[in-house]
Design a protein around this motif. Structure first.
Motif, mmCIF file in Angstrom:
data_model
loop_
_atom_site.group_PDB
_atom_site.id
_atom_site.type_symbol
_atom_site.label_atom_id
_atom_site.label_comp_id
_atom_site.label_asym_id
_atom_site.label_seq_id
_atom_site.Cartn_x
_atom_site.Cartn_y
_atom_site.Cartn_z
ATOM 1 N N ASP A 99 0.798 -1.352 -0.023
ATOM 2 C CA ASP A 99 0.101 0.027 0.171
ATOM 3 C C ASP A 99 0.917 1.248 -0.020
ATOM 4 O O ASP A 99 2.081 0.954 0.199
ATOM 5 N N LEU A 100 0.420 2.389 -0.468
ATOM 6 C CA LEU A 100 1.134 3.766 -0.449
ATOM 7 C C LEU A 100 0.852 4.237 1.078
ATOM 8 O O LEU A 100 -0.133 4.788 1.428
ATOM 9 N N LEU A 101 2.012 4.089 1.851
ATOM 10 C CA LEU A 101 1.877 4.515 3.140
ATOM 11 C C LEU A 101 2.235 5.935 3.502
ATOM 12 O O LEU A 101 2.970 6.355 2.669
ATOM 13 N N TYR A 136 -5.513 10.087 4.719
ATOM 14 C CA TYR A 136 -6.909 9.817 5.646
ATOM 15 C C TYR A 136 -6.686 10.149 6.805
ATOM 16 O O TYR A 136 -7.654 10.139 7.584
ATOM 17 N N LEU A 137 -5.438 10.615 7.186
ATOM 18 C CA LEU A 137 -5.026 10.975 8.684
ATOM 19 C C LEU A 137 -4.060 12.025 8.603
ATOM 20 O O LEU A 137 -3.482 12.113 7.713
ATOM 21 N N LEU A 210 -15.711 9.136 4.870
ATOM 22 C CA LEU A 210 -14.418 8.943 4.753
ATOM 23 C C LEU A 210 -14.216 8.641 3.232
ATOM 24 O O LEU A 210 -14.744 7.522 2.919
ATOM 25 N N ILE A 212 -12.090 7.291 -0.010
ATOM 26 C CA ILE A 212 -10.933 6.170 -0.186
ATOM 27 C C ILE A 212 -10.692 6.200 -1.765
ATOM 28 O O ILE A 212 -11.558 6.140 -2.592
ATOM 29 N N ARG B 37 -9.772 5.342 10.361
ATOM 30 C CA ARG B 37 -8.841 6.183 9.214
ATOM 31 C C ARG B 37 -7.440 5.104 9.001
ATOM 32 O O ARG B 37 -7.480 5.034 7.876
ATOM 33 N N PHE B 38 -6.997 4.632 10.169
ATOM 34 C CA PHE B 38 -5.832 3.880 10.196
ATOM 35 C C PHE B 38 -6.201 2.498 9.486
ATOM 36 O O PHE B 38 -5.440 2.080 8.546
ATOM 37 N N VAL B 40 -7.770 2.081 7.015
ATOM 38 C CA VAL B 40 -7.830 2.135 5.363
ATOM 39 C C VAL B 40 -6.722 1.613 5.012
ATOM 40 O O VAL B 40 -6.519 0.618 4.085
ATOM 41 N N TYR B 41 -5.581 1.622 5.828
ATOM 42 C CA TYR B 41 -4.212 1.263 5.147
ATOM 43 C C TYR B 41 -4.355 -0.291 5.551
ATOM 44 O O TYR B 41 -3.671 -1.226 4.611
#
Lengths: 277, 261
Positions: A99-101, A136-137, A210, A212, B37-38, B40-41
């Motif tokens: 994933d793209l973190l 997202y955060l 949210l 995505i 939110r976390f 999602v990852y």
């Protein structure tokens, strides 16, 4: 247009009038076979852009030089118009997270990202484009704004910007800021490519939707509007529709591209006027 | 284990372990539901890796069903996470991992089917090479032919199973309603399967047991004459010429190997 295996035959049969195709580098690192065969055949007819999803530019423990070498060989072989990667990390401690973190924005990570971009650009012998993330955060280790961070990185490394308008929209909604203001604060003269994509909406919690970055549907109306506003600022830029899951029929993708073309081919006066602002 | 304190390590640990409190990583912005939110990852990671295993193992997916497959995939990802970003190279041990799980006694051929699917994936991406044309062999005098060795094609592999894995695989990957029902497969039958890619498409073919003996000896570097010995011992009527032609037609070989031992 993004190039997907499902559409190889459609493209070769119809030979559509398309500006260029984009592929994910990591899907073409095998030794041979169908993927490279089709990529070669399509490259003979169209310009290409190679988009990396696994270099982990924001990594803490250095780039995987073996992977960089494989990507460099691919770039040398196919001579794309551009090579792009994400402002993100995906590998840590020899573990790929698929994933793209998110990268926190501070001096330490700015140095890391700049060193890695230098390393990529030196090896590829060309400037790369860096793509803004979908957020997202907000990370505790962040001490500066994303646009500051990107401005500094672009200035220090000479890389260009791949501006993903869907990511801008998703991030602005999730983190409660103004998308257009954010875009205006970026080094827009460095935008070498634009991405558009569809996003999913998790509205399971009332008043706190949210968004995505799912790449699984058509581009939303709001993102089209933001795109229109962006190209008033930048002028026409190569634009890609991304659609990576629930991949639709070829014709559906073509229709999305026609929409982008309509916006890109607005009367030049309108674009020129906007660029002066 | 020493506690890592740098950002990337803390984030990575939280990604792998949903029990870890993510609050110290995030700004105390007052936004509720930071966990969502976390997630999602966490979710992106799981979905993309499971999807990848699913496209590598379509027959296994059909055999065990979505729920079991996804649960097994999640466990596998925890135990054997990918070490690099090239997804075509991830998941080679998944079949053995699944076969060692409890509740797989009803599918004893799981590991062999998974091997077949993994070999097909490797074949799909393997190096390009011309295949040996039967006409090349036809030019050669038969007395000379028996002393020749053949070069295996890079996209070729073979698997011998005590189960009818070729038939099971075909049923599991066929969309056709008219396909043979699994119930019609004789589960006592063992099968040898050859995976080749003479062009772009990967081929999966069942060959006779004696043919497999012959093939195995050929790819070990034996001459055509010597390679036929084990098959002839098993079945004195073994027809070397027609088996050789069959293997060549499948794309098992790339060339005549002119190098001497």
């Amino acid at each position: 247009m993004c190039l997907k295996p499902q559409h190889y035959e459609d493209i070769l049969r119809d030979q559509p009038d398309i500006g260029w195709f984009e592929v994910h580098a990591e899907n073409y690192l095998g030794a041979g076979g169908a993927p490279l065969h089709y990529l070669e055949t399509i490259r003979e007819r169209y310009p290409l852009s190679i988009h990396g999803v696994g270099l982990s530019i924001g990594s803490a423990d250095g780039l995987d030089t073996n992977h960089l070498e494989r990507v460099a060989k691919l770039v040398e072989r196919f001579e794309p118009e551009s090579f792009s990667e994400h402002l993100a990390w995906s590998t840590h401690d020899n573990h790929f997270y698929s994933d793209l973190l998110p990268v926190p924005y501070n001096q330490h990570t700015e140095d890391l990202v700049c060193n890695h971009i230098d390393q990529v650009q030196t090896r590829l012998r060309r400037p790369m484009l860096l793509e803004n993330p979908a957020n997202y955060l907000e990370l505790n280790d962040t001490v500066t704004s994303e646009s500051n961070f990107i401005n500094n990185v672009v200035q220090r490394t000479g890389c260009g910007l791949l501006l993903d308008v869907n990511n801008v929209y998703v991030s602005a909604r999730n983190c409660h800021y103004n998308a257009l203001d954010y875009m205006k604060s970026l080094p827009l003269q460095s935008v070498g490519e634009i991405h558009l994509a569809g996003h999913a909406v998790d509205d399971s919690i009332p008043d706190e939707a949210l968004l995505i970055d799912a790449h699984d549907r058509a581009v939303s109306t709001a993102v089209w509007k933001l795109y229109d506003q962006l190209i008033q600022l930048t002028g026409a830029r190569p634009t890609l529709i991304e659609w990576d899951t629930n991949i639709p029929a070829w014709q559906v993708l073509l229709n999305e591209m026609v929409k982008a073309d309509l916006l890109l081919n607005q009367p030049p006066a309108r674009l020129a006027h906007a660029t002066e602002n | 284990m020493p506690q890592k304190t740098d950002f990337h390590s803390r984030f990575a640990q939280a990604l792998q372990d949903p029990q870890i409190n993510t609050r110290p990583l995030l700004k105390p912005t007052g936004t509720a539901n930071q966990r969502r939110r976390f997630d999602v990852y966490r979710n992106n990671r799981a979905v993309s890796l499971i999807d990848n295993l699913r496209s590598a193992y379509p027959a296994i997916f059909r055999l065990v069903g979505e729920d079991f497959f996804n649960a097994a995939a999640r466990n596998y990802i925890d135990r054997h996470p990918p070490t690099g970003p090239v997804m075509a190279e991830y998941g080679g041990e998944f079949g053995d991992y699944m076969a060692a799980m409890p509740n797989t006694d009803s599918v004893p051929y799981l590991a062999d089917i998974a091997s077949l699917e993994w070999q097909r994936l490797q074949s799909y991406h393997s190096a390009n090479s011309p295949v040996l044309n039967i006409n090349e062999l036809a030019k050669i005098d038969s007395a000379e032919l028996v002393n020749l060795r053949l070069q295996r094609h890079p996209a070729f592999s073979a698997i011998q199973s005590r189960w009818p894995i070729g038939s099971i695989w075909t049923i599991c990957t066929s969309d056709a309603e008219s396909a043979t029902s699994p119930a019609e497969v004789d589960m006592q039958r063992s099968e040898s399967v050859v995976v080749t890619r003479p062009g772009l498409e990967v081929l999966t073919n069942v060959i006779p047991a004696t043919g497999y003996l012959f093939l195995n000896a050929l790819v070990q570097g034996k001459t055509i004459g010597d390679a036929a010995e084990p098959a002839l011992t098993e079945d004195p009527t073994f027809d070397t010429g027609s088996h050789l032609a069959g293997l060549v037609a499948l794309g098992v070989f790339s060339d005549i190997n002119f190098t001497t031992e």
